[in-house]
Every structure is written in C-alpha cells, then in structure tokens.
Design a protein around this motif. Structure first.
Motif, mmCIF file in Angstrom:
data_model
loop_
_atom_site.group_PDB
_atom_site.id
_atom_site.type_symbol
_atom_site.label_atom_id
_atom_site.label_comp_id
_atom_site.label_asym_id
_atom_site.label_seq_id
_atom_site.Cartn_x
_atom_site.Cartn_y
_atom_site.Cartn_z
ATOM 1 N N SER A 150 33.611 35.751 -11.370
ATOM 2 C CA SER A 150 33.022 35.337 -12.644
ATOM 3 C C SER A 150 31.660 34.673 -12.462
ATOM 4 O O SER A 150 31.070 34.181 -13.419
ATOM 5 C CB SER A 150 33.965 34.365 -13.367
ATOM 6 N N THR A 151 31.150 34.679 -11.226
ATOM 7 C CA THR A 151 29.886 34.011 -10.922
ATOM 8 C C THR A 151 28.725 34.983 -11.017
ATOM 9 O O THR A 151 28.770 36.083 -10.446
ATOM 10 C CB THR A 151 29.927 33.403 -9.503
ATOM 11 N N LYS A 152 27.682 34.598 -11.725
ATOM 12 C CA LYS A 152 26.476 35.423 -11.831
ATOM 13 C C LYS A 152 25.620 35.234 -10.593
ATOM 14 O O LYS A 152 25.346 34.114 -10.176
ATOM 15 C CB LYS A 152 25.695 35.043 -13.091
ATOM 16 N N ARG A 153 25.188 36.369 -10.008
ATOM 17 C CA ARG A 153 24.346 36.315 -8.821
ATOM 18 C C ARG A 153 23.508 37.578 -8.758
ATOM 19 O O ARG A 153 24.043 38.686 -8.938
ATOM 20 C CB ARG A 153 25.219 36.207 -7.567
ATOM 21 N N PRO A 154 22.200 37.475 -8.515
ATOM 22 C CA PRO A 154 21.375 38.680 -8.468
ATOM 23 C C PRO A 154 21.814 39.614 -7.345
ATOM 24 O O PRO A 154 22.191 39.152 -6.267
ATOM 25 C CB PRO A 154 19.960 38.139 -8.205
ATOM 26 N N PRO A 155 21.758 40.918 -7.576
ATOM 27 C CA PRO A 155 22.059 41.860 -6.493
ATOM 28 C C PRO A 155 21.012 41.776 -5.400
ATOM 29 O O PRO A 155 19.896 41.274 -5.614
ATOM 30 C CB PRO A 155 22.040 43.223 -7.196
ATOM 31 N N ALA A 156 21.354 42.281 -4.223
ATOM 32 C CA ALA A 156 20.461 42.158 -3.068
ATOM 33 C C ALA A 156 19.102 42.790 -3.320
ATOM 34 O O ALA A 156 18.076 42.304 -2.843
ATOM 35 C CB ALA A 156 21.127 42.784 -1.842
ATOM 36 N N ALA A 157 19.067 43.888 -4.066
ATOM 37 C CA ALA A 157 17.813 44.602 -4.299
ATOM 38 C C ALA A 157 17.108 44.145 -5.573
ATOM 39 O O ALA A 157 16.214 44.836 -6.060
ATOM 40 C CB ALA A 157 18.075 46.101 -4.361
ATOM 41 N N PHE A 158 17.478 42.994 -6.108
ATOM 42 C CA PHE A 158 16.900 42.554 -7.381
ATOM 43 C C PHE A 158 15.391 42.384 -7.281
ATOM 44 O O PHE A 158 14.857 41.805 -6.328
ATOM 45 C CB PHE A 158 17.517 41.227 -7.815
ATOM 46 N N LEU A 183 9.546 29.476 -17.390
ATOM 47 C CA LEU A 183 10.542 30.530 -17.548
ATOM 48 C C LEU A 183 11.890 29.897 -17.243
ATOM 49 O O LEU A 183 12.200 29.571 -16.090
ATOM 50 C CB LEU A 183 10.254 31.697 -16.593
ATOM 51 N N ARG A 184 12.667 29.694 -18.299
ATOM 52 C CA ARG A 184 13.891 28.913 -18.160
ATOM 53 C C ARG A 184 15.011 29.731 -17.522
ATOM 54 O O ARG A 184 15.094 30.952 -17.698
ATOM 55 C CB ARG A 184 14.327 28.355 -19.517
ATOM 56 N N LEU A 185 15.860 29.017 -16.797
ATOM 57 C CA LEU A 185 16.967 29.598 -16.044
ATOM 58 C C LEU A 185 18.293 29.177 -16.666
ATOM 59 O O LEU A 185 18.341 28.278 -17.506
ATOM 60 C CB LEU A 185 16.910 29.125 -14.593
ATOM 61 N N GLY A 186 19.362 29.831 -16.251
ATOM 62 C CA GLY A 186 20.686 29.424 -16.699
ATOM 63 C C GLY A 186 21.089 28.114 -16.049
ATOM 64 O O GLY A 186 21.039 27.990 -14.818
ATOM 65 N N PRO A 187 21.497 27.117 -16.818
ATOM 66 C CA PRO A 187 21.823 25.814 -16.228
ATOM 67 C C PRO A 187 23.001 25.857 -15.266
ATOM 68 O O PRO A 187 23.103 24.998 -14.383
ATOM 69 C CB PRO A 187 22.132 24.946 -17.454
ATOM 70 N N ASP A 188 23.870 26.844 -15.399
ATOM 71 C CA ASP A 188 25.033 26.945 -14.515
ATOM 72 C C ASP A 188 24.859 28.018 -13.435
ATOM 73 O O ASP A 188 25.831 28.385 -12.768
ATOM 74 C CB ASP A 188 26.286 27.265 -15.342
ATOM 75 N N ASP A 189 23.625 28.489 -13.252
ATOM 76 C CA ASP A 189 23.377 29.623 -12.357
ATOM 77 C C ASP A 189 22.634 29.205 -11.101
ATOM 78 O O ASP A 189 21.743 29.908 -10.608
ATOM 79 C CB ASP A 189 22.561 30.704 -13.089
ATOM 80 N N LYS A 190 22.992 28.063 -10.535
ATOM 81 C CA LYS A 190 22.240 27.524 -9.398
ATOM 82 C C LYS A 190 22.161 28.508 -8.245
ATOM 83 O O LYS A 190 21.155 28.561 -7.524
ATOM 84 C CB LYS A 190 22.879 26.207 -8.938
ATOM 85 N N GLY A 215 13.219 18.563 -16.469
ATOM 86 C CA GLY A 215 13.019 19.393 -17.651
ATOM 87 C C GLY A 215 13.448 20.826 -17.479
ATOM 88 O O GLY A 215 13.249 21.653 -18.366
ATOM 89 N N GLY A 216 14.060 21.148 -16.360
ATOM 90 C CA GLY A 216 14.548 22.495 -16.100
ATOM 91 C C GLY A 216 16.028 22.606 -16.421
ATOM 92 O O GLY A 216 16.550 21.841 -17.231
ATOM 93 N N PRO A 217 16.684 23.590 -15.824
ATOM 94 C CA PRO A 217 16.156 24.432 -14.751
ATOM 95 C C PRO A 217 15.179 25.478 -15.284
ATOM 96 O O PRO A 217 15.423 26.100 -16.309
ATOM 97 C CB PRO A 217 17.399 25.083 -14.155
ATOM 98 N N ALA A 218 14.080 25.633 -14.554
ATOM 99 C CA ALA A 218 13.051 26.590 -14.954
ATOM 100 C C ALA A 218 12.081 26.767 -13.804
ATOM 101 O O ALA A 218 11.980 25.914 -12.910
ATOM 102 C CB ALA A 218 12.307 26.094 -16.190
#
Length: 248
Positions: A150-158, A183-190, A215-218
């Motif tokens: 259930s964890t979001k993570r960019p693929p290796a070739a992102f 450019l704001r990021l997902g707060p739970d996507d460290k 003031g982030g994550p961004a």
C-alpha cells in the motif's frame, strides 16, 4: 488495452455548475483545442484569464516538453510525483488528489478527460477539493508500477516529462515571488521524495527539499533560469489558471 475509458469511467457524476469552465486546458502542438464545457466548482471570484497567445509556427518544441507528444495515461505519474494517491481494488485502480483552489479542479478534470478518464470532485475541509477518477482497468498498470503493497514509491525508471510536470504544477505548484516556486509533495510519501528530486534535477530543475517544518514537504525551484526552463517544459498556462499561478 483500450485507453478510451468507455465502460470504466462513465459513472462519475458531473459537478454542479457555478462558473463556466474554460476551453480545453490541454496543450496541442500548433493550435488550441476547443473542449466541451463542464460544470465545475466556483472560485471566490471569476478567474482571471491568461492572455491568449498567437500560434508561433517558428517556435521549436522543447524535447520532452508538454507540446511534444499527445497526452497519455502514463503522464499521470506527474500527479503521483506530487500529492496524488492511487489505490487498487481487484483488477482496477483509482487516482485521487486534493487541491487548494477551484481552478485546479478545472484543469485536472480536463486533463483527465483528455486521457479517457472521467473524474468527479467534492469540496472537503479547509476550502479544498478532492478530485478523483472512477475505479478503472486503465489505471491498473500505473498502480502496479507505483505501489509496493500500500506504499507509494516511484518505479526505478521514473522520469519527468513536460506533460508530467504540467500535471504536477496544476495540482500542487505554488509560486513564491519573486523567483521561486514550490512543487508540493505528498506528506505521507517520504520514501518518494529523494527519487523525485533526482528526476527533477535530470530535467534541469534541481530543487531544494523543504521538510514539513519549513513549509513543505515540497521542492523549491529557484532562479529565473530554472523557472524559465520549467515554463518551457510545461507549456502555456491553462485558461483557468490565474496569471500569477503559472510560470511564463
């Protein structure tokens, strides 16, 4: 697999009409495409219209810029680089993102529609809006690439392209005058933040990671040179966007 979305996305309900939607927000090489008007949320006042730029036949397309290719479902990786979430259910998946302004709803609904995905929205607390697609088989490959359990993570070739950056900017880009943009990021996507920063740097947009305490994550993009590069990549402003909200 068909990308038309027919049969998968038709159940999304159109939002109530509170002010006229702009024409198509999706850039097209050499011309603007007119789009069907949609019923979308109102802003506190009517949005200022970005100036309509005349076609420039001599303008060269930036490699990987938003004008360089037709929109595809793979572009939605740009939303996932930001605060968007994707969840799976059986053989389908749904993408959702929370935004802080009504103009962003207009732009995202149009961008999703251009990729064969109907979207619905609803107001949420804090004067924000949630935009989401229906569950659809079309998004299953995107979810498979980005979800580890259930964890979001960019693929290796992102990597980031102009169209991906355009979606990220439309959902979660915040100018900081005179020469900065967040450019704001997902707060739970460290677990995503470092890889996304590497992808930004690869496009010539190396940014400074701001944590929640700052003031982030961004990612903060600074300097006129980098903002000019970003403007080249993302293309002309959507008609719904206030002029100050988009780099030019």
């Amino acid at each position: 697999m068909s990308l038309s979305g027919l049969g998968d996305t038709g159940k999304a309900q159109p939002p109530p009409a509170l002010f006229p939607a702009p024409e198509s927000d999706t850039p097209t090489p050499g011309r603007r495409r007119g789009g069907a008007r949609q019923n979308l949320p109102a802003q506190s006042s009517s949005p200022q219209q970005a100036p309509v730029q005349s076609d420039d036949a001599g303008r060269q397309l930036v490699f990987f810029g938003a004008d360089a290719a037709e929109p595809t479902v793979a572009d939605l990786a740009g939303l996932l680089a930001g605060p968007a979430e994707v969840v799976r259910m059986g053989g389908t998946a749904r993408l959702s993102v929370q935004v802080d302004a009504a103009w962003r709803v207009h732009v995202l609904v149009a961008e999703l529609a251009s990729r064969g995905l109907a979207a619905s929205w609803e107001p949420i607390e804090g004067e924000r809006h949630a935009v989401r697609t229906s569950y659809t088989r079309i998004l299953k490959p995107l979810a498979a690439a980005w979800l580890h359990g259930s964890t979001k993570r960019p693929p290796a070739a992102f990597h980031l392209t102009g169209r991906r950056l355009r979606l990220w900017l439309a959902a979660a880009g915040t100018p900081e005058p005179p020469d900065c943009l967040l450019l704001r990021l997902g707060p739970d996507d460290k677990e995503c933040w470092e890889s996304i920063g590497v992808a930004l740097a690869a496009t010539g947009l190396a940014g400074t990671l701001l944590g929640p305490a700052d003031g982030g994550p961004a990612y903060r993009i600074t300097s006129r040179r980098r903002l000019a590069r970003l403007a080249e990549l993302v293309g002309e402003p959507p008609r719904a966007a206030p002029p100050e909200a988009w780099p030019v």
